[in-house]
Structures are given as structure tokens and as C-alpha cells.
Design an enzyme around this catalytic site. Structure first.
Site, mmCIF file in Angstrom:
data_model
loop_
_atom_site.group_PDB
_atom_site.id
_atom_site.type_symbol
_atom_site.label_atom_id
_atom_site.label_comp_id
_atom_site.label_asym_id
_atom_site.label_seq_id
_atom_site.Cartn_x
_atom_site.Cartn_y
_atom_site.Cartn_z
ATOM 1 N N HIS A 111 0.842 -1.190 0.000
ATOM 2 C CA HIS A 111 0.000 0.000 0.000
ATOM 3 C C HIS A 111 0.879 1.241 0.000
ATOM 4 O O HIS A 111 1.800 1.345 0.809
ATOM 5 C CB HIS A 111 -0.912 0.023 1.234
ATOM 6 C CG HIS A 111 -1.986 -1.020 1.196
ATOM 7 N ND1 HIS A 111 -2.512 -1.580 2.344
ATOM 8 C CD2 HIS A 111 -2.618 -1.621 0.160
ATOM 9 C CE1 HIS A 111 -3.443 -2.467 2.009
ATOM 10 N NE2 HIS A 111 -3.519 -2.511 0.696
ATOM 11 N N HIS A 128 4.161 -0.045 4.681
ATOM 12 C CA HIS A 128 4.688 -1.292 5.257
ATOM 13 C C HIS A 128 3.674 -2.435 5.259
ATOM 14 O O HIS A 128 3.602 -3.192 6.224
ATOM 15 C CB HIS A 128 5.203 -1.054 6.676
ATOM 16 C CG HIS A 128 6.151 0.100 6.789
ATOM 17 N ND1 HIS A 128 7.380 0.118 6.157
ATOM 18 C CD2 HIS A 128 6.048 1.289 7.431
ATOM 19 C CE1 HIS A 128 7.991 1.258 6.419
ATOM 20 N NE2 HIS A 128 7.211 1.990 7.179
ATOM 21 N N HIS A 129 2.915 -2.561 4.196
ATOM 22 C CA HIS A 129 1.960 -3.656 4.065
ATOM 23 C C HIS A 129 2.403 -4.597 2.949
ATOM 24 O O HIS A 129 1.642 -4.942 2.063
ATOM 25 C CB HIS A 129 0.549 -3.115 3.784
ATOM 26 C CG HIS A 129 -0.015 -2.306 4.896
ATOM 27 N ND1 HIS A 129 -1.130 -1.489 4.753
ATOM 28 C CD2 HIS A 129 0.371 -2.170 6.186
ATOM 29 C CE1 HIS A 129 -1.393 -0.888 5.908
ATOM 30 N NE2 HIS A 129 -0.490 -1.293 6.785
ATOM 31 N N TYR A 130 3.649 -5.045 3.006
ATOM 32 C CA TYR A 130 4.196 -5.893 1.955
ATOM 33 C C TYR A 130 3.489 -7.252 1.951
ATOM 34 O O TYR A 130 3.220 -7.817 3.006
ATOM 35 C CB TYR A 130 5.698 -6.127 2.171
ATOM 36 C CG TYR A 130 6.403 -5.025 2.917
ATOM 37 C CD1 TYR A 130 6.385 -3.717 2.444
ATOM 38 C CD2 TYR A 130 7.077 -5.284 4.112
ATOM 39 C CE1 TYR A 130 7.024 -2.702 3.137
ATOM 40 C CE2 TYR A 130 7.719 -4.287 4.805
ATOM 41 C CZ TYR A 130 7.687 -2.989 4.326
ATOM 42 O OH TYR A 130 8.307 -1.997 5.028
#
Length: 516
Positions: free
Chosen positions: A250, A450-452
Site C-alpha cells: 500500500h 509497510h503492508h508488503y
């Protein structure tokens, strides 16, 4: 911290852009501690929506539709709000699980202004961000208990820490999988305290839960991946799979509004913060001391369809009182260049500032992760692929426009809000507030939230991108499963902590069902 190997990737051909407002690209954080990234995240409890999981099932993953996963969300949860638990006929929330979930925040002037503005702008007021409807504004819930963070370590490990069959090894760095034969995994090889080698052998199977960056790296180091990625690094191929592909994330872009008619007093805020810290640390009272600059009111919208049921953008709101210069530090940690940080700091010295993070939660762009060598201590190369699909840029631009309309409502105009300009010489060639200007702004100011996910994609064998099947087993390798965000076929529409916990709950049942 994992720093990406390249700057933001705007097209598939472009690998670097020195004009970006991020020094050397954004940081990609990793939670290297018990609880993983749940120990460093913002604790926001957002599940996404039913369309996310129905899409997973539609891509050939039976058992992953919304009707199949909802019970696993409920199973984990110990929700402290009786109205939320009872809402919609008690259909969506649970009590008695390991994971504490509760509403965050207290009423304040900015929250009340924001809520009234959303009403005036025609946004639906949602009773539950994880309930029946998903477009509108509502109060935020966190994985928290009183004043304290509830990580997965606190929620799930602490209650069972005395079990005889649980062994936690700290300061262990896993360097590869250990094989019994060509394609049968029996354990992992690790280095302890950077000094001692240790091999752990599994009696039944190995569960890999290292996250969407380290899981594919470890798979590739162990011979599972694309031939073109492994052989140049001297790694024999045991299973040729699209490991590291399908990378999703995201993207956020922060926008800034000045509130000239001050609604806060930094001196009083600091006094109150110190009092709360004193109460919590010395008197053990349940006072909120975390996320002091994150507001409790969150929004979701769809920039492309007026009557859509599901969102493609998320709005996270923050308020910074005048002279609270410490609040600039998170933007320094995001990697912004000095002139951008100076611009933000100058605005905060002049007035109260409202910051909105516009987040694209339904990205079509895809990136790729590769190993750079067979040395497990070398960070992988991350090609983010951001904006390789140009529509993602347009979605963020329209999200900015929606926030401009929100802050032009009468309630905010009474407080003399105005949009603040950030020092971006690269964008001065465009007319301010034009579409071209905002696209330039987004290219230079966007960063990761940080939504890998997606780098060991779950899918049927017929899907050339799939790495694991619907039981989370790695294709072509026996006794190996992946249970983390890397298995997501598509990233969920919101913060990823709650969905990953659901994946773990469901994965644990799969494992038990296999052996019981």
C-alpha cells in the site's frame, strides 16, 4: 531496517530517479523481535472486506472466501466494546480470544471538527469499520489493552510460555532450509548470536513465517524460486516457482492542512502526556500514552465509483499542535530529504497542522524481490513496481481531491484551514493544484505504509505465479508450508495485521487437521 535497493519504481523500465523527495528510496521496516512487525506497527485493527477474500477464492483458492475466514477473525478476538460485539446481530466480533481489541482515543476538538466535516461532506458514519459496510468514516479500533500494545507475542505466546513443547530461540538467524532429500524439508539451519551454528529438525513439517520480504529470500536461498534468480547466484534449483514475484504494497501520500485558528496548546498537551506516562509507569493506571498524534477517526472511500460497496482508498488523520517539532521525526525516519522536512517543520512552527495520509488500498501495480547473492546476510533487491499501472497514480490523485473537498466544508473554513505547500522545486513547473501538479507531488512524496505481501502467492497449480496451494503447502516440496502475508494473492483493503493473524489461525487448523 531493510532499505529498498532502488528508489520508488514508477514504470517497469525506470529504476532510479534522483529527483525524488526520498533519500535513497524509502525504508522497508522488518519487525525483528518476538511478535514480528505486530510489535512495531500502528496496531490498527482493520480486516479489509468480504470482496478481498471472495477474490482469493475466485482465483482458485477454495476455503478462503469471506464465509470461510470470518470465523477465524472472530476466534482470535477479545473485543472489549459490547456494542461492537452485539452489532449486526453479533455476526462480526467475538470475545474470549487471545487478541485484545478495543477503541482508541478520547474526544478532542480536532476529532469533533473532523467528524462534523465528514457529515457535512456526505460521508456515511460507520458504526463498525469491520462490520457490514466499508465506505464512510468511523472510530478506529486497535490491538491494545488499556495503555499497552498487544502484539502477537503478548497475545498468543505469553499465555502458553510454560508449555513443555514450546521452545523460543532468541537471536537466531535462519540461513537456509535443511533437506532430507532433493525435495523433502526436515528443518532449518541457523546462526545463533552471530557465532554458533544450529540445526533444528522438525518431526512433521516446517512452517515458514518470516514475512513477505524474508520468506521469499529464505526460499530462494534454499533453492526454491525462479531459475534465472537462483543459478546466477550459484544456487541449485529444487523447485522452480515464482518466488519473489507478485510483490504488493500500500502506497501513501501525506497532505498537509494548516489550522490557523489554534485549537490546541502544546504546553498543556505535553503536561498531559507526562502525566499519563507517570500514571502508567508508576501507578499502573490504564491511561492511553501511545499514538498520541494519530486520531481515532478513519475513512474509506472509492474514487472511481460513486455507489461502490468497497473502497480503494483509506484516509488516516493526524493532528499536530503548533510548535510540536518532535512530530517531524517520523517523516525523517521515512527518509524524506532535508528540504522537505524543513518545509514541514516551518509550517508546524507557524500553526496547528492537520495531516492526512491518503492510502491506495487496491493497487494494481506489482513489483518483484530478488536475492543479490547466496549470502543470507545480504539484503534482497526490491523492485517495488509502484505506479507501473498508471491508474494507481490517478486513484491517489482523486483521493487527494476528496480530502480537499472535505477540508473546504464550512466547519473547517470557520477555523481558516488552508492547504499547505511543501517545498518541491521539481513540481513548480506545473500550475499549482492542477492534475499534473498533484501527480508530480504524489510521485515525489509517496512512500510505503509497510503492508508488503504476495511474494509467495497462494493459488492453484495452473496459476504460473503460484508458490503455495490453498493449504499453504509449497508446490514441489514436501513438509513445508508458508504462513504469513507473502501468501496473499492480492493485498487486503486496509491494514494487514489482522488478516495475517487470521491466516495464522486458519493455517494452524490446516496443520492440526493434517496430523490429527
Amino acid at each position: 531496517m531493510i532499505r529498498s535497493a532502488v528508489d520508488w519504481q514508477f514504470t517497469t523500465e525506470r529504476s532510479n530517479d534522483s529527483s525524488l523527495s526520498l533519500e535513497n528510496g524509502p525504508f522497508w521496516s522488518a519487525g525483528k523481535m518476538l511478535g514480528g512487525s505486530s510489535s512495531i506497527n500502528a496496531m490498527m485493527y482493520i480486516r479489509g472486506n468480504q470482496d478481498d477474500y471472495n477474490e482469493w477464492a475466485g482465483l482458485g483458492n477454495p476455503g478462503w472466501a469471506w464465509k470461510d475466514v470470518l470465523d477465524y477473525f472472530i476466534k482470535s478476538e477479545d473485543n472489549s466494546d459490547p456494542e461492537t460485539v452485539a452489532g449486526y446481530g453479533g455476526k462480526y466480533h467475538g470475545v474470549g480470544g487471545y487478541l485484545s481489541v478495543e477503541y482508541y482515543g478520547e474526544k478532542n476538538v480536532y476529532n469533533e471538527l473532523l467528524k462534523q466535516a465528514t457529515i457535512d461532506a456526505g460521508y456515511k458514519q460507520l458504526l463498525d469499520l469491520n462490520g457490514e459496510e466499508h465506505i464512510g468514516y468511523g472510530r478506529l479500533q486497535l490491538t491494545a489493552e488499556g495503555a499497552t500494545r498487544v502484539s502477537t507475542a503478548k497475545a498468543f505466546l505469553n499465555p502458553i510460555k510454560n508449555r513443555k513443547n514450546l521452545h523460543v530461540i532468541k537471536n537466531a538467524f535462519v540461513v537456509s532450509l535443511h533437506y532430507e532429500s532433493e525435495n523433502i524439508v526436515r528443518g532449518v539451519n541457523m546462526i545463533i548470536d552471530n557465532r554458533f551454528s544450529l540445526r533444528a529438525i522438525a518431526s512433521k513439517e516446517v512452517i515458514l513465517s518470516a514475512g513477505a520480504i524474508n520468506t521469499p529470500q529464505l526460499l530462494m536461498l534454499s533453492g526454491i524460486g525462479r531459475r534465472e534468480d537462483l543459478e546466477p547466484n550459484g544456487i541449485p534449483v529444487r523447485a522452480e516457482l515464482n518466488v519473489g514475484g507478485n510483490l504488493q504494497n500500500h502506497v501513501i501520500v501525506p497532505i498537509f492542512f494548516g489550522i490557523r485558528k489554534s485549537i490546541s496548546n502544546i504546553t498543556e498537551i505535553r503536561k498531559e502526556t507526562l502525566k499519563k506516562l507517570f500514571d502508567f509507569s508508576l501507578r499502573n493506571r490504564d491511561t492511553f500514552i501511545y499514538l498520541s498524534r494519530t486520531e481515532a477517526f478513519m475513512g474509506f472511500a472509492n474514487t472511481e465509483q460513486t455507489n461502490a460497496e468497497f473502497p480503494n482508498v483509506q484516509f488516516v488523520n493526524m493532528f499536530i499542535p503548533k510548535d510540536d517539532i518532535d512530530s517531524v521525526q517520523p517523516y525523517a525516519e521515512m527518509g524524506y530529504k532535508k528540504h522537505v522536512l524543513h518545509s514541514i517543520k516551518t509550517h508546524i512552527q507557524e500553526q496547528d497542522v492537520a495531516i492526512v495520509w491518503v492510502i491506495h488500498i487496491d493497487p494494481k501495480s506489482r513489483g518483484r524481490l530478488r536475492i543479490k547473492s547466496n549470502n543470507p546476510y545480504h539484503h534482497p533487491s526490491i523492485r517495488t513496481g509502484v505506479f507501473s499501472d498508471p491508474n494507481d497514480l490517478r486513484v491517489l490523485r482523486e483521493g487527494v481531491r476528496m480530502q480537499q473537498k472535505l477540508f473546504s466544508t464550512e466547519i473547517f473554513q470557520i477555523h481558516l484551514t488552508n492547504m499547505l505547500r511543501i517545498d518541491l522545486p521539481e513540481c513548480e513547473v506545473w500550475e499549482y493544484n492542477s492534475d499534473d501538479f498533484w501527480e508530480c507531488y504524489i510521485r515525489h512524496m509517496s512512500t510505503t505504509v509497510h503492508h508488503y505481501s504476495g511474494t509467495a502467492k497462494m493459488g492453484p497449480w495452473s496459476d504460473p505465479e503460484a508458490v503455495v496451494d490453498s493449504q499453504l503447502k509449497v508446490y514441489g516440496i514436501e513438509r513445508l508450508r508458508v504462513v504469513d502475508a507473502s501468501v496473499m494473492p492480492t493485498v487486503t483493503s486496509g491494514n494487514t495485521n489482522a488478516p495475517v493473524i487470521m491466516i495464522a489461525e486458519k493455517g494452524s487448523d490446516m496443520i492440526k487437521n493434517t496430523y490429527l
